[in-house]
Scaffold this motif. Sequence first.
Motif, PDB file in Angstrom:
ATOM      1  N   MET A  79       0.781  -1.081  -0.034  1.00 40.11           N
ATOM      2  CA  MET A  79      -0.075   0.082   0.043  1.00 40.11           C
ATOM      3  C   MET A  79       0.871   1.356   0.161  1.00 40.11           C
ATOM      4  SD  MET A  79      -3.078   0.774  -0.387  1.00 40.11           S
ATOM      5  CE  MET A  79      -3.643  -0.984  -0.273  1.00 40.11           C
ATOM      6  N   LEU A  80       2.072   1.348   0.448  1.00 36.61           N
ATOM      7  CA  LEU A  80       2.923   2.298   0.616  1.00 36.61           C
ATOM      8  C   LEU A  80       3.463   2.545  -0.427  1.00 36.61           C
ATOM      9  CD1 LEU A  80       4.198   4.463   2.404  1.00 36.61           C
ATOM     10  CD2 LEU A  80       6.116   2.814   2.653  1.00 36.61           C
ATOM     11  N   GLU A  81       3.823   1.562  -1.467  1.00 40.40           N
ATOM     12  CA  GLU A  81       4.355   1.720  -2.490  1.00 40.40           C
ATOM     13  C   GLU A  81       3.061   2.281  -3.604  1.00 40.40           C
ATOM     14  OE1 GLU A  81       7.255   1.138  -4.139  1.00 40.40           O
ATOM     15  OE2 GLU A  81       8.667  -0.285  -2.726  1.00 40.40           O
ATOM     16  N   TYR A  82       2.129   1.653  -3.335  1.00 39.82           N
ATOM     17  CA  TYR A  82       0.944   2.042  -4.420  1.00 39.82           C
ATOM     18  C   TYR A  82       0.675   3.731  -4.402  1.00 39.82           C
ATOM     19  CZ  TYR A  82      -3.645   2.820  -6.611  1.00 39.82           C
ATOM     20  OH  TYR A  82      -4.705   3.193  -7.207  1.00 39.82           O
ATOM     21  N   ARG A  98      -9.428   5.201   2.791  1.00 38.63           N
ATOM     22  CA  ARG A  98      -9.552   3.560   2.611  1.00 38.63           C
ATOM     23  C   ARG A  98      -8.502   2.980   2.966  1.00 38.63           C
ATOM     24  NH1 ARG A  98     -12.300   5.988  -2.991  1.00 38.63           N
ATOM     25  NH2 ARG A  98     -14.248   6.342  -2.463  1.00 38.63           N
ATOM     26  N   ALA A  99      -7.131   3.285   2.689  1.00 39.96           N
ATOM     27  CA  ALA A  99      -6.025   2.408   2.886  1.00 39.96           C
ATOM     28  C   ALA A  99      -6.173   2.140   4.515  1.00 39.96           C
ATOM     29  CB  ALA A  99      -4.582   3.356   2.413  1.00 39.96           C
ATOM     30  N   ARG A 100      -6.350   3.385   5.278  1.00 44.77           N
ATOM     31  CA  ARG A 100      -6.381   3.191   6.885  1.00 44.77           C
ATOM     32  C   ARG A 100      -7.305   2.247   7.204  1.00 44.77           C
ATOM     33  NH1 ARG A 100      -6.765   9.103   6.261  1.00 44.77           N
ATOM     34  NH2 ARG A 100      -4.679   9.858   6.319  1.00 44.77           N
ATOM     35  N   GLN A 101      -8.540   2.106   6.624  1.00 44.73           N
ATOM     36  CA  GLN A 101      -9.264   1.126   7.056  1.00 44.73           C
ATOM     37  C   GLN A 101      -9.052  -0.342   6.827  1.00 44.73           C
ATOM     38  OE1 GLN A 101     -12.028   1.490   8.671  1.00 44.73           O
ATOM     39  NE2 GLN A 101     -12.004   3.736   8.660  1.00 44.73           N
ATOM     40  N   LEU A 102      -8.488  -0.250   5.444  1.00 44.41           N
ATOM     41  CA  LEU A 102      -7.760  -1.731   5.069  1.00 44.41           C
ATOM     42  C   LEU A 102      -6.733  -2.224   5.989  1.00 44.41           C
ATOM     43  CD1 LEU A 102      -7.677  -0.956   1.121  1.00 44.41           C
ATOM     44  CD2 LEU A 102      -8.983  -2.800   2.261  1.00 44.41           C
ATOM     45  N   ARG A 103      -5.827  -1.178   6.340  1.00 45.54           N
ATOM     46  CA  ARG A 103      -4.603  -1.508   7.334  1.00 45.54           C
ATOM     47  C   ARG A 103      -5.286  -2.098   8.578  1.00 45.54           C
ATOM     48  NH1 ARG A 103      -0.955   0.930  10.856  1.00 45.54           N
ATOM     49  NH2 ARG A 103       1.048   0.365  10.017  1.00 45.54           N
ATOM     50  N   ARG A 104      -6.147  -1.504   9.152  1.00 43.68           N
ATOM     51  CA  ARG A 104      -6.758  -2.280  10.485  1.00 43.68           C
ATOM     52  C   ARG A 104      -6.741  -3.842  10.307  1.00 43.68           C
ATOM     53  NH1 ARG A 104     -12.378  -0.309  10.754  1.00 43.68           N
ATOM     54  NH2 ARG A 104     -12.373  -1.515  12.646  1.00 43.68           N
ATOM     55  N   TYR A 105      -7.471  -4.158   9.132  1.00 46.52           N
ATOM     56  CA  TYR A 105      -7.382  -5.696   9.236  1.00 46.52           C
ATOM     57  C   TYR A 105      -6.180  -6.522   8.374  1.00 46.52           C
ATOM     58  CZ  TYR A 105      -9.854 -10.324   7.749  1.00 46.52           C
ATOM     59  OH  TYR A 105     -10.020 -11.594   7.954  1.00 46.52           O
ATOM     60  N   PHE A 106      -5.699  -5.898   7.437  1.00 52.51           N
ATOM     61  CA  PHE A 106      -4.673  -6.529   6.840  1.00 52.51           C
ATOM     62  C   PHE A 106      -2.892  -6.069   7.062  1.00 52.51           C
ATOM     63  CE2 PHE A 106      -8.278  -6.508   3.674  1.00 52.51           C
ATOM     64  CZ  PHE A 106      -8.338  -8.000   3.563  1.00 52.51           C
ATOM     65  N   THR A 107      -2.949  -5.324   7.910  1.00 53.12           N
ATOM     66  CA  THR A 107      -1.531  -4.922   8.251  1.00 53.12           C
ATOM     67  C   THR A 107      -0.588  -6.235   8.971  1.00 53.12           C
ATOM     68  OG1 THR A 107      -0.230  -3.399   9.851  1.00 53.12           O
ATOM     69  CG2 THR A 107      -2.040  -4.335  10.813  1.00 53.12           C
ATOM     70  N   GLY A 108       0.381  -6.482   8.313  1.00 52.29           N
ATOM     71  CA  GLY A 108       1.177  -7.549   8.561  1.00 52.29           C
ATOM     72  C   GLY A 108       0.774  -9.015   7.811  1.00 52.29           C
ATOM     73  N   ALA A 109      -0.180  -8.621   7.043  1.00 54.19           N
ATOM     74  CA  ALA A 109      -0.557  -9.859   6.012  1.00 54.19           C
ATOM     75  C   ALA A 109       0.414 -10.004   5.045  1.00 54.19           C
ATOM     76  CB  ALA A 109      -1.798  -9.637   5.416  1.00 54.19           C
TER      77      ALA A 109
END
Length: 376
Positions: A79-82, A98-109
């Motif tokens: 996400m950072l690269e994008y 939207r990236a902040r919302q996604l990060r709540r669930y997918f961070t570390g994935a």
Amino acid sequence: MPKRNKRSDQDGIYERSDSPCYWASFTDANGKRVRRSTGVRKSQEGRKEAEALLAKWRLEAYRARHWEEVPPKSFDELMLEYLRARRDKRSHRDDLTRARQLRRYFTGAVMNTLRPAEINRYMTERRAEGVAPATVNRELALLSAAINLANRDWEWGLPNPVAGRKLREPEGRIRWITRSEAAALVQAARGIARSPYLADFIVTALHTGCRSGELLGLEWRRVDLSAGLIHLEAHHTKAAKRRSVPLNQTARRAILSRARYRARHCPGTPWVFCRKNGERLEWLQRSFKLACARAGIEDFRIHDLRHTCAAWLVSAGVPLPEVRDLLGHASITMTERYAHLAPDNVRAAVSRLDGDESRYSHAGEGASAGELREVM
């Protein structure tokens, strides 16, 4: 074709005159020369960050070439690269949210092993939080776009489990008012002394179908009263497409009212809808809400002025493609939401099927209205 720095054919960080960011040149795992933006803007600190990114990419290429190792890609890295690569998007601010919302669930994935089940769980959890299907779909669309960009431009070879997964969205909101209600709304707006621009704004929106942002950002240099047109450049419109909006006599009178206001109070302002000191109007929700209350109109938003314009046009029999072109819809699908407002058009189409009825000889044909009521 953009000119490259003479160092772009050698490994290292370089600059391009057509980009605000540092670029990197290195050899990938297949021995192919890769040139890509680091997404880091040019500065003393930015140079160090770009060098660190280049070192990381070189290491990954080395491992893949010598150890046949596929480097794991994390969600945060993707996400950072994008976001760096797409920071100039018109919707960049929305992407960040939207990236902040996604990060709540997918961070570390680990994106290399992301599975459809995880996407389905995300959709379930967001819906359980009361989030609308359209919001969830747009969040996942961002994730899908990031994966596709990484695969296309950076050859990451990631699976895209988002593809084909989308929540069903309810039909879009369509709220419009009658002409008598519109007249009451304009009259109420004229009575709000602190917002002398509101009535003209409402009239212009109703008779052009322009979005609020298109009107609030309208400059006098893009108004051609002699031709009766408002010119919108690509960066002014949601669809990022240039279009010209015709002014009917009602809208033209509203624009002329703004011109007289400008001549009296702020002759130097470039903005059509402005304050007395010439400053651009950023929003007018509070005064609009007050006008609606005074006119007795409930559940009506500024964007519904645009819906009202479309509803009036379709009800008057204007073909949907013409309504689409006026409103600047990206596709006819958006305009088709208003098709139900023109039932007479469909009735006329069906009537063309009527022909020589004598070929259908059925008992009871030509029954009177009274006989029909008895049967029914």
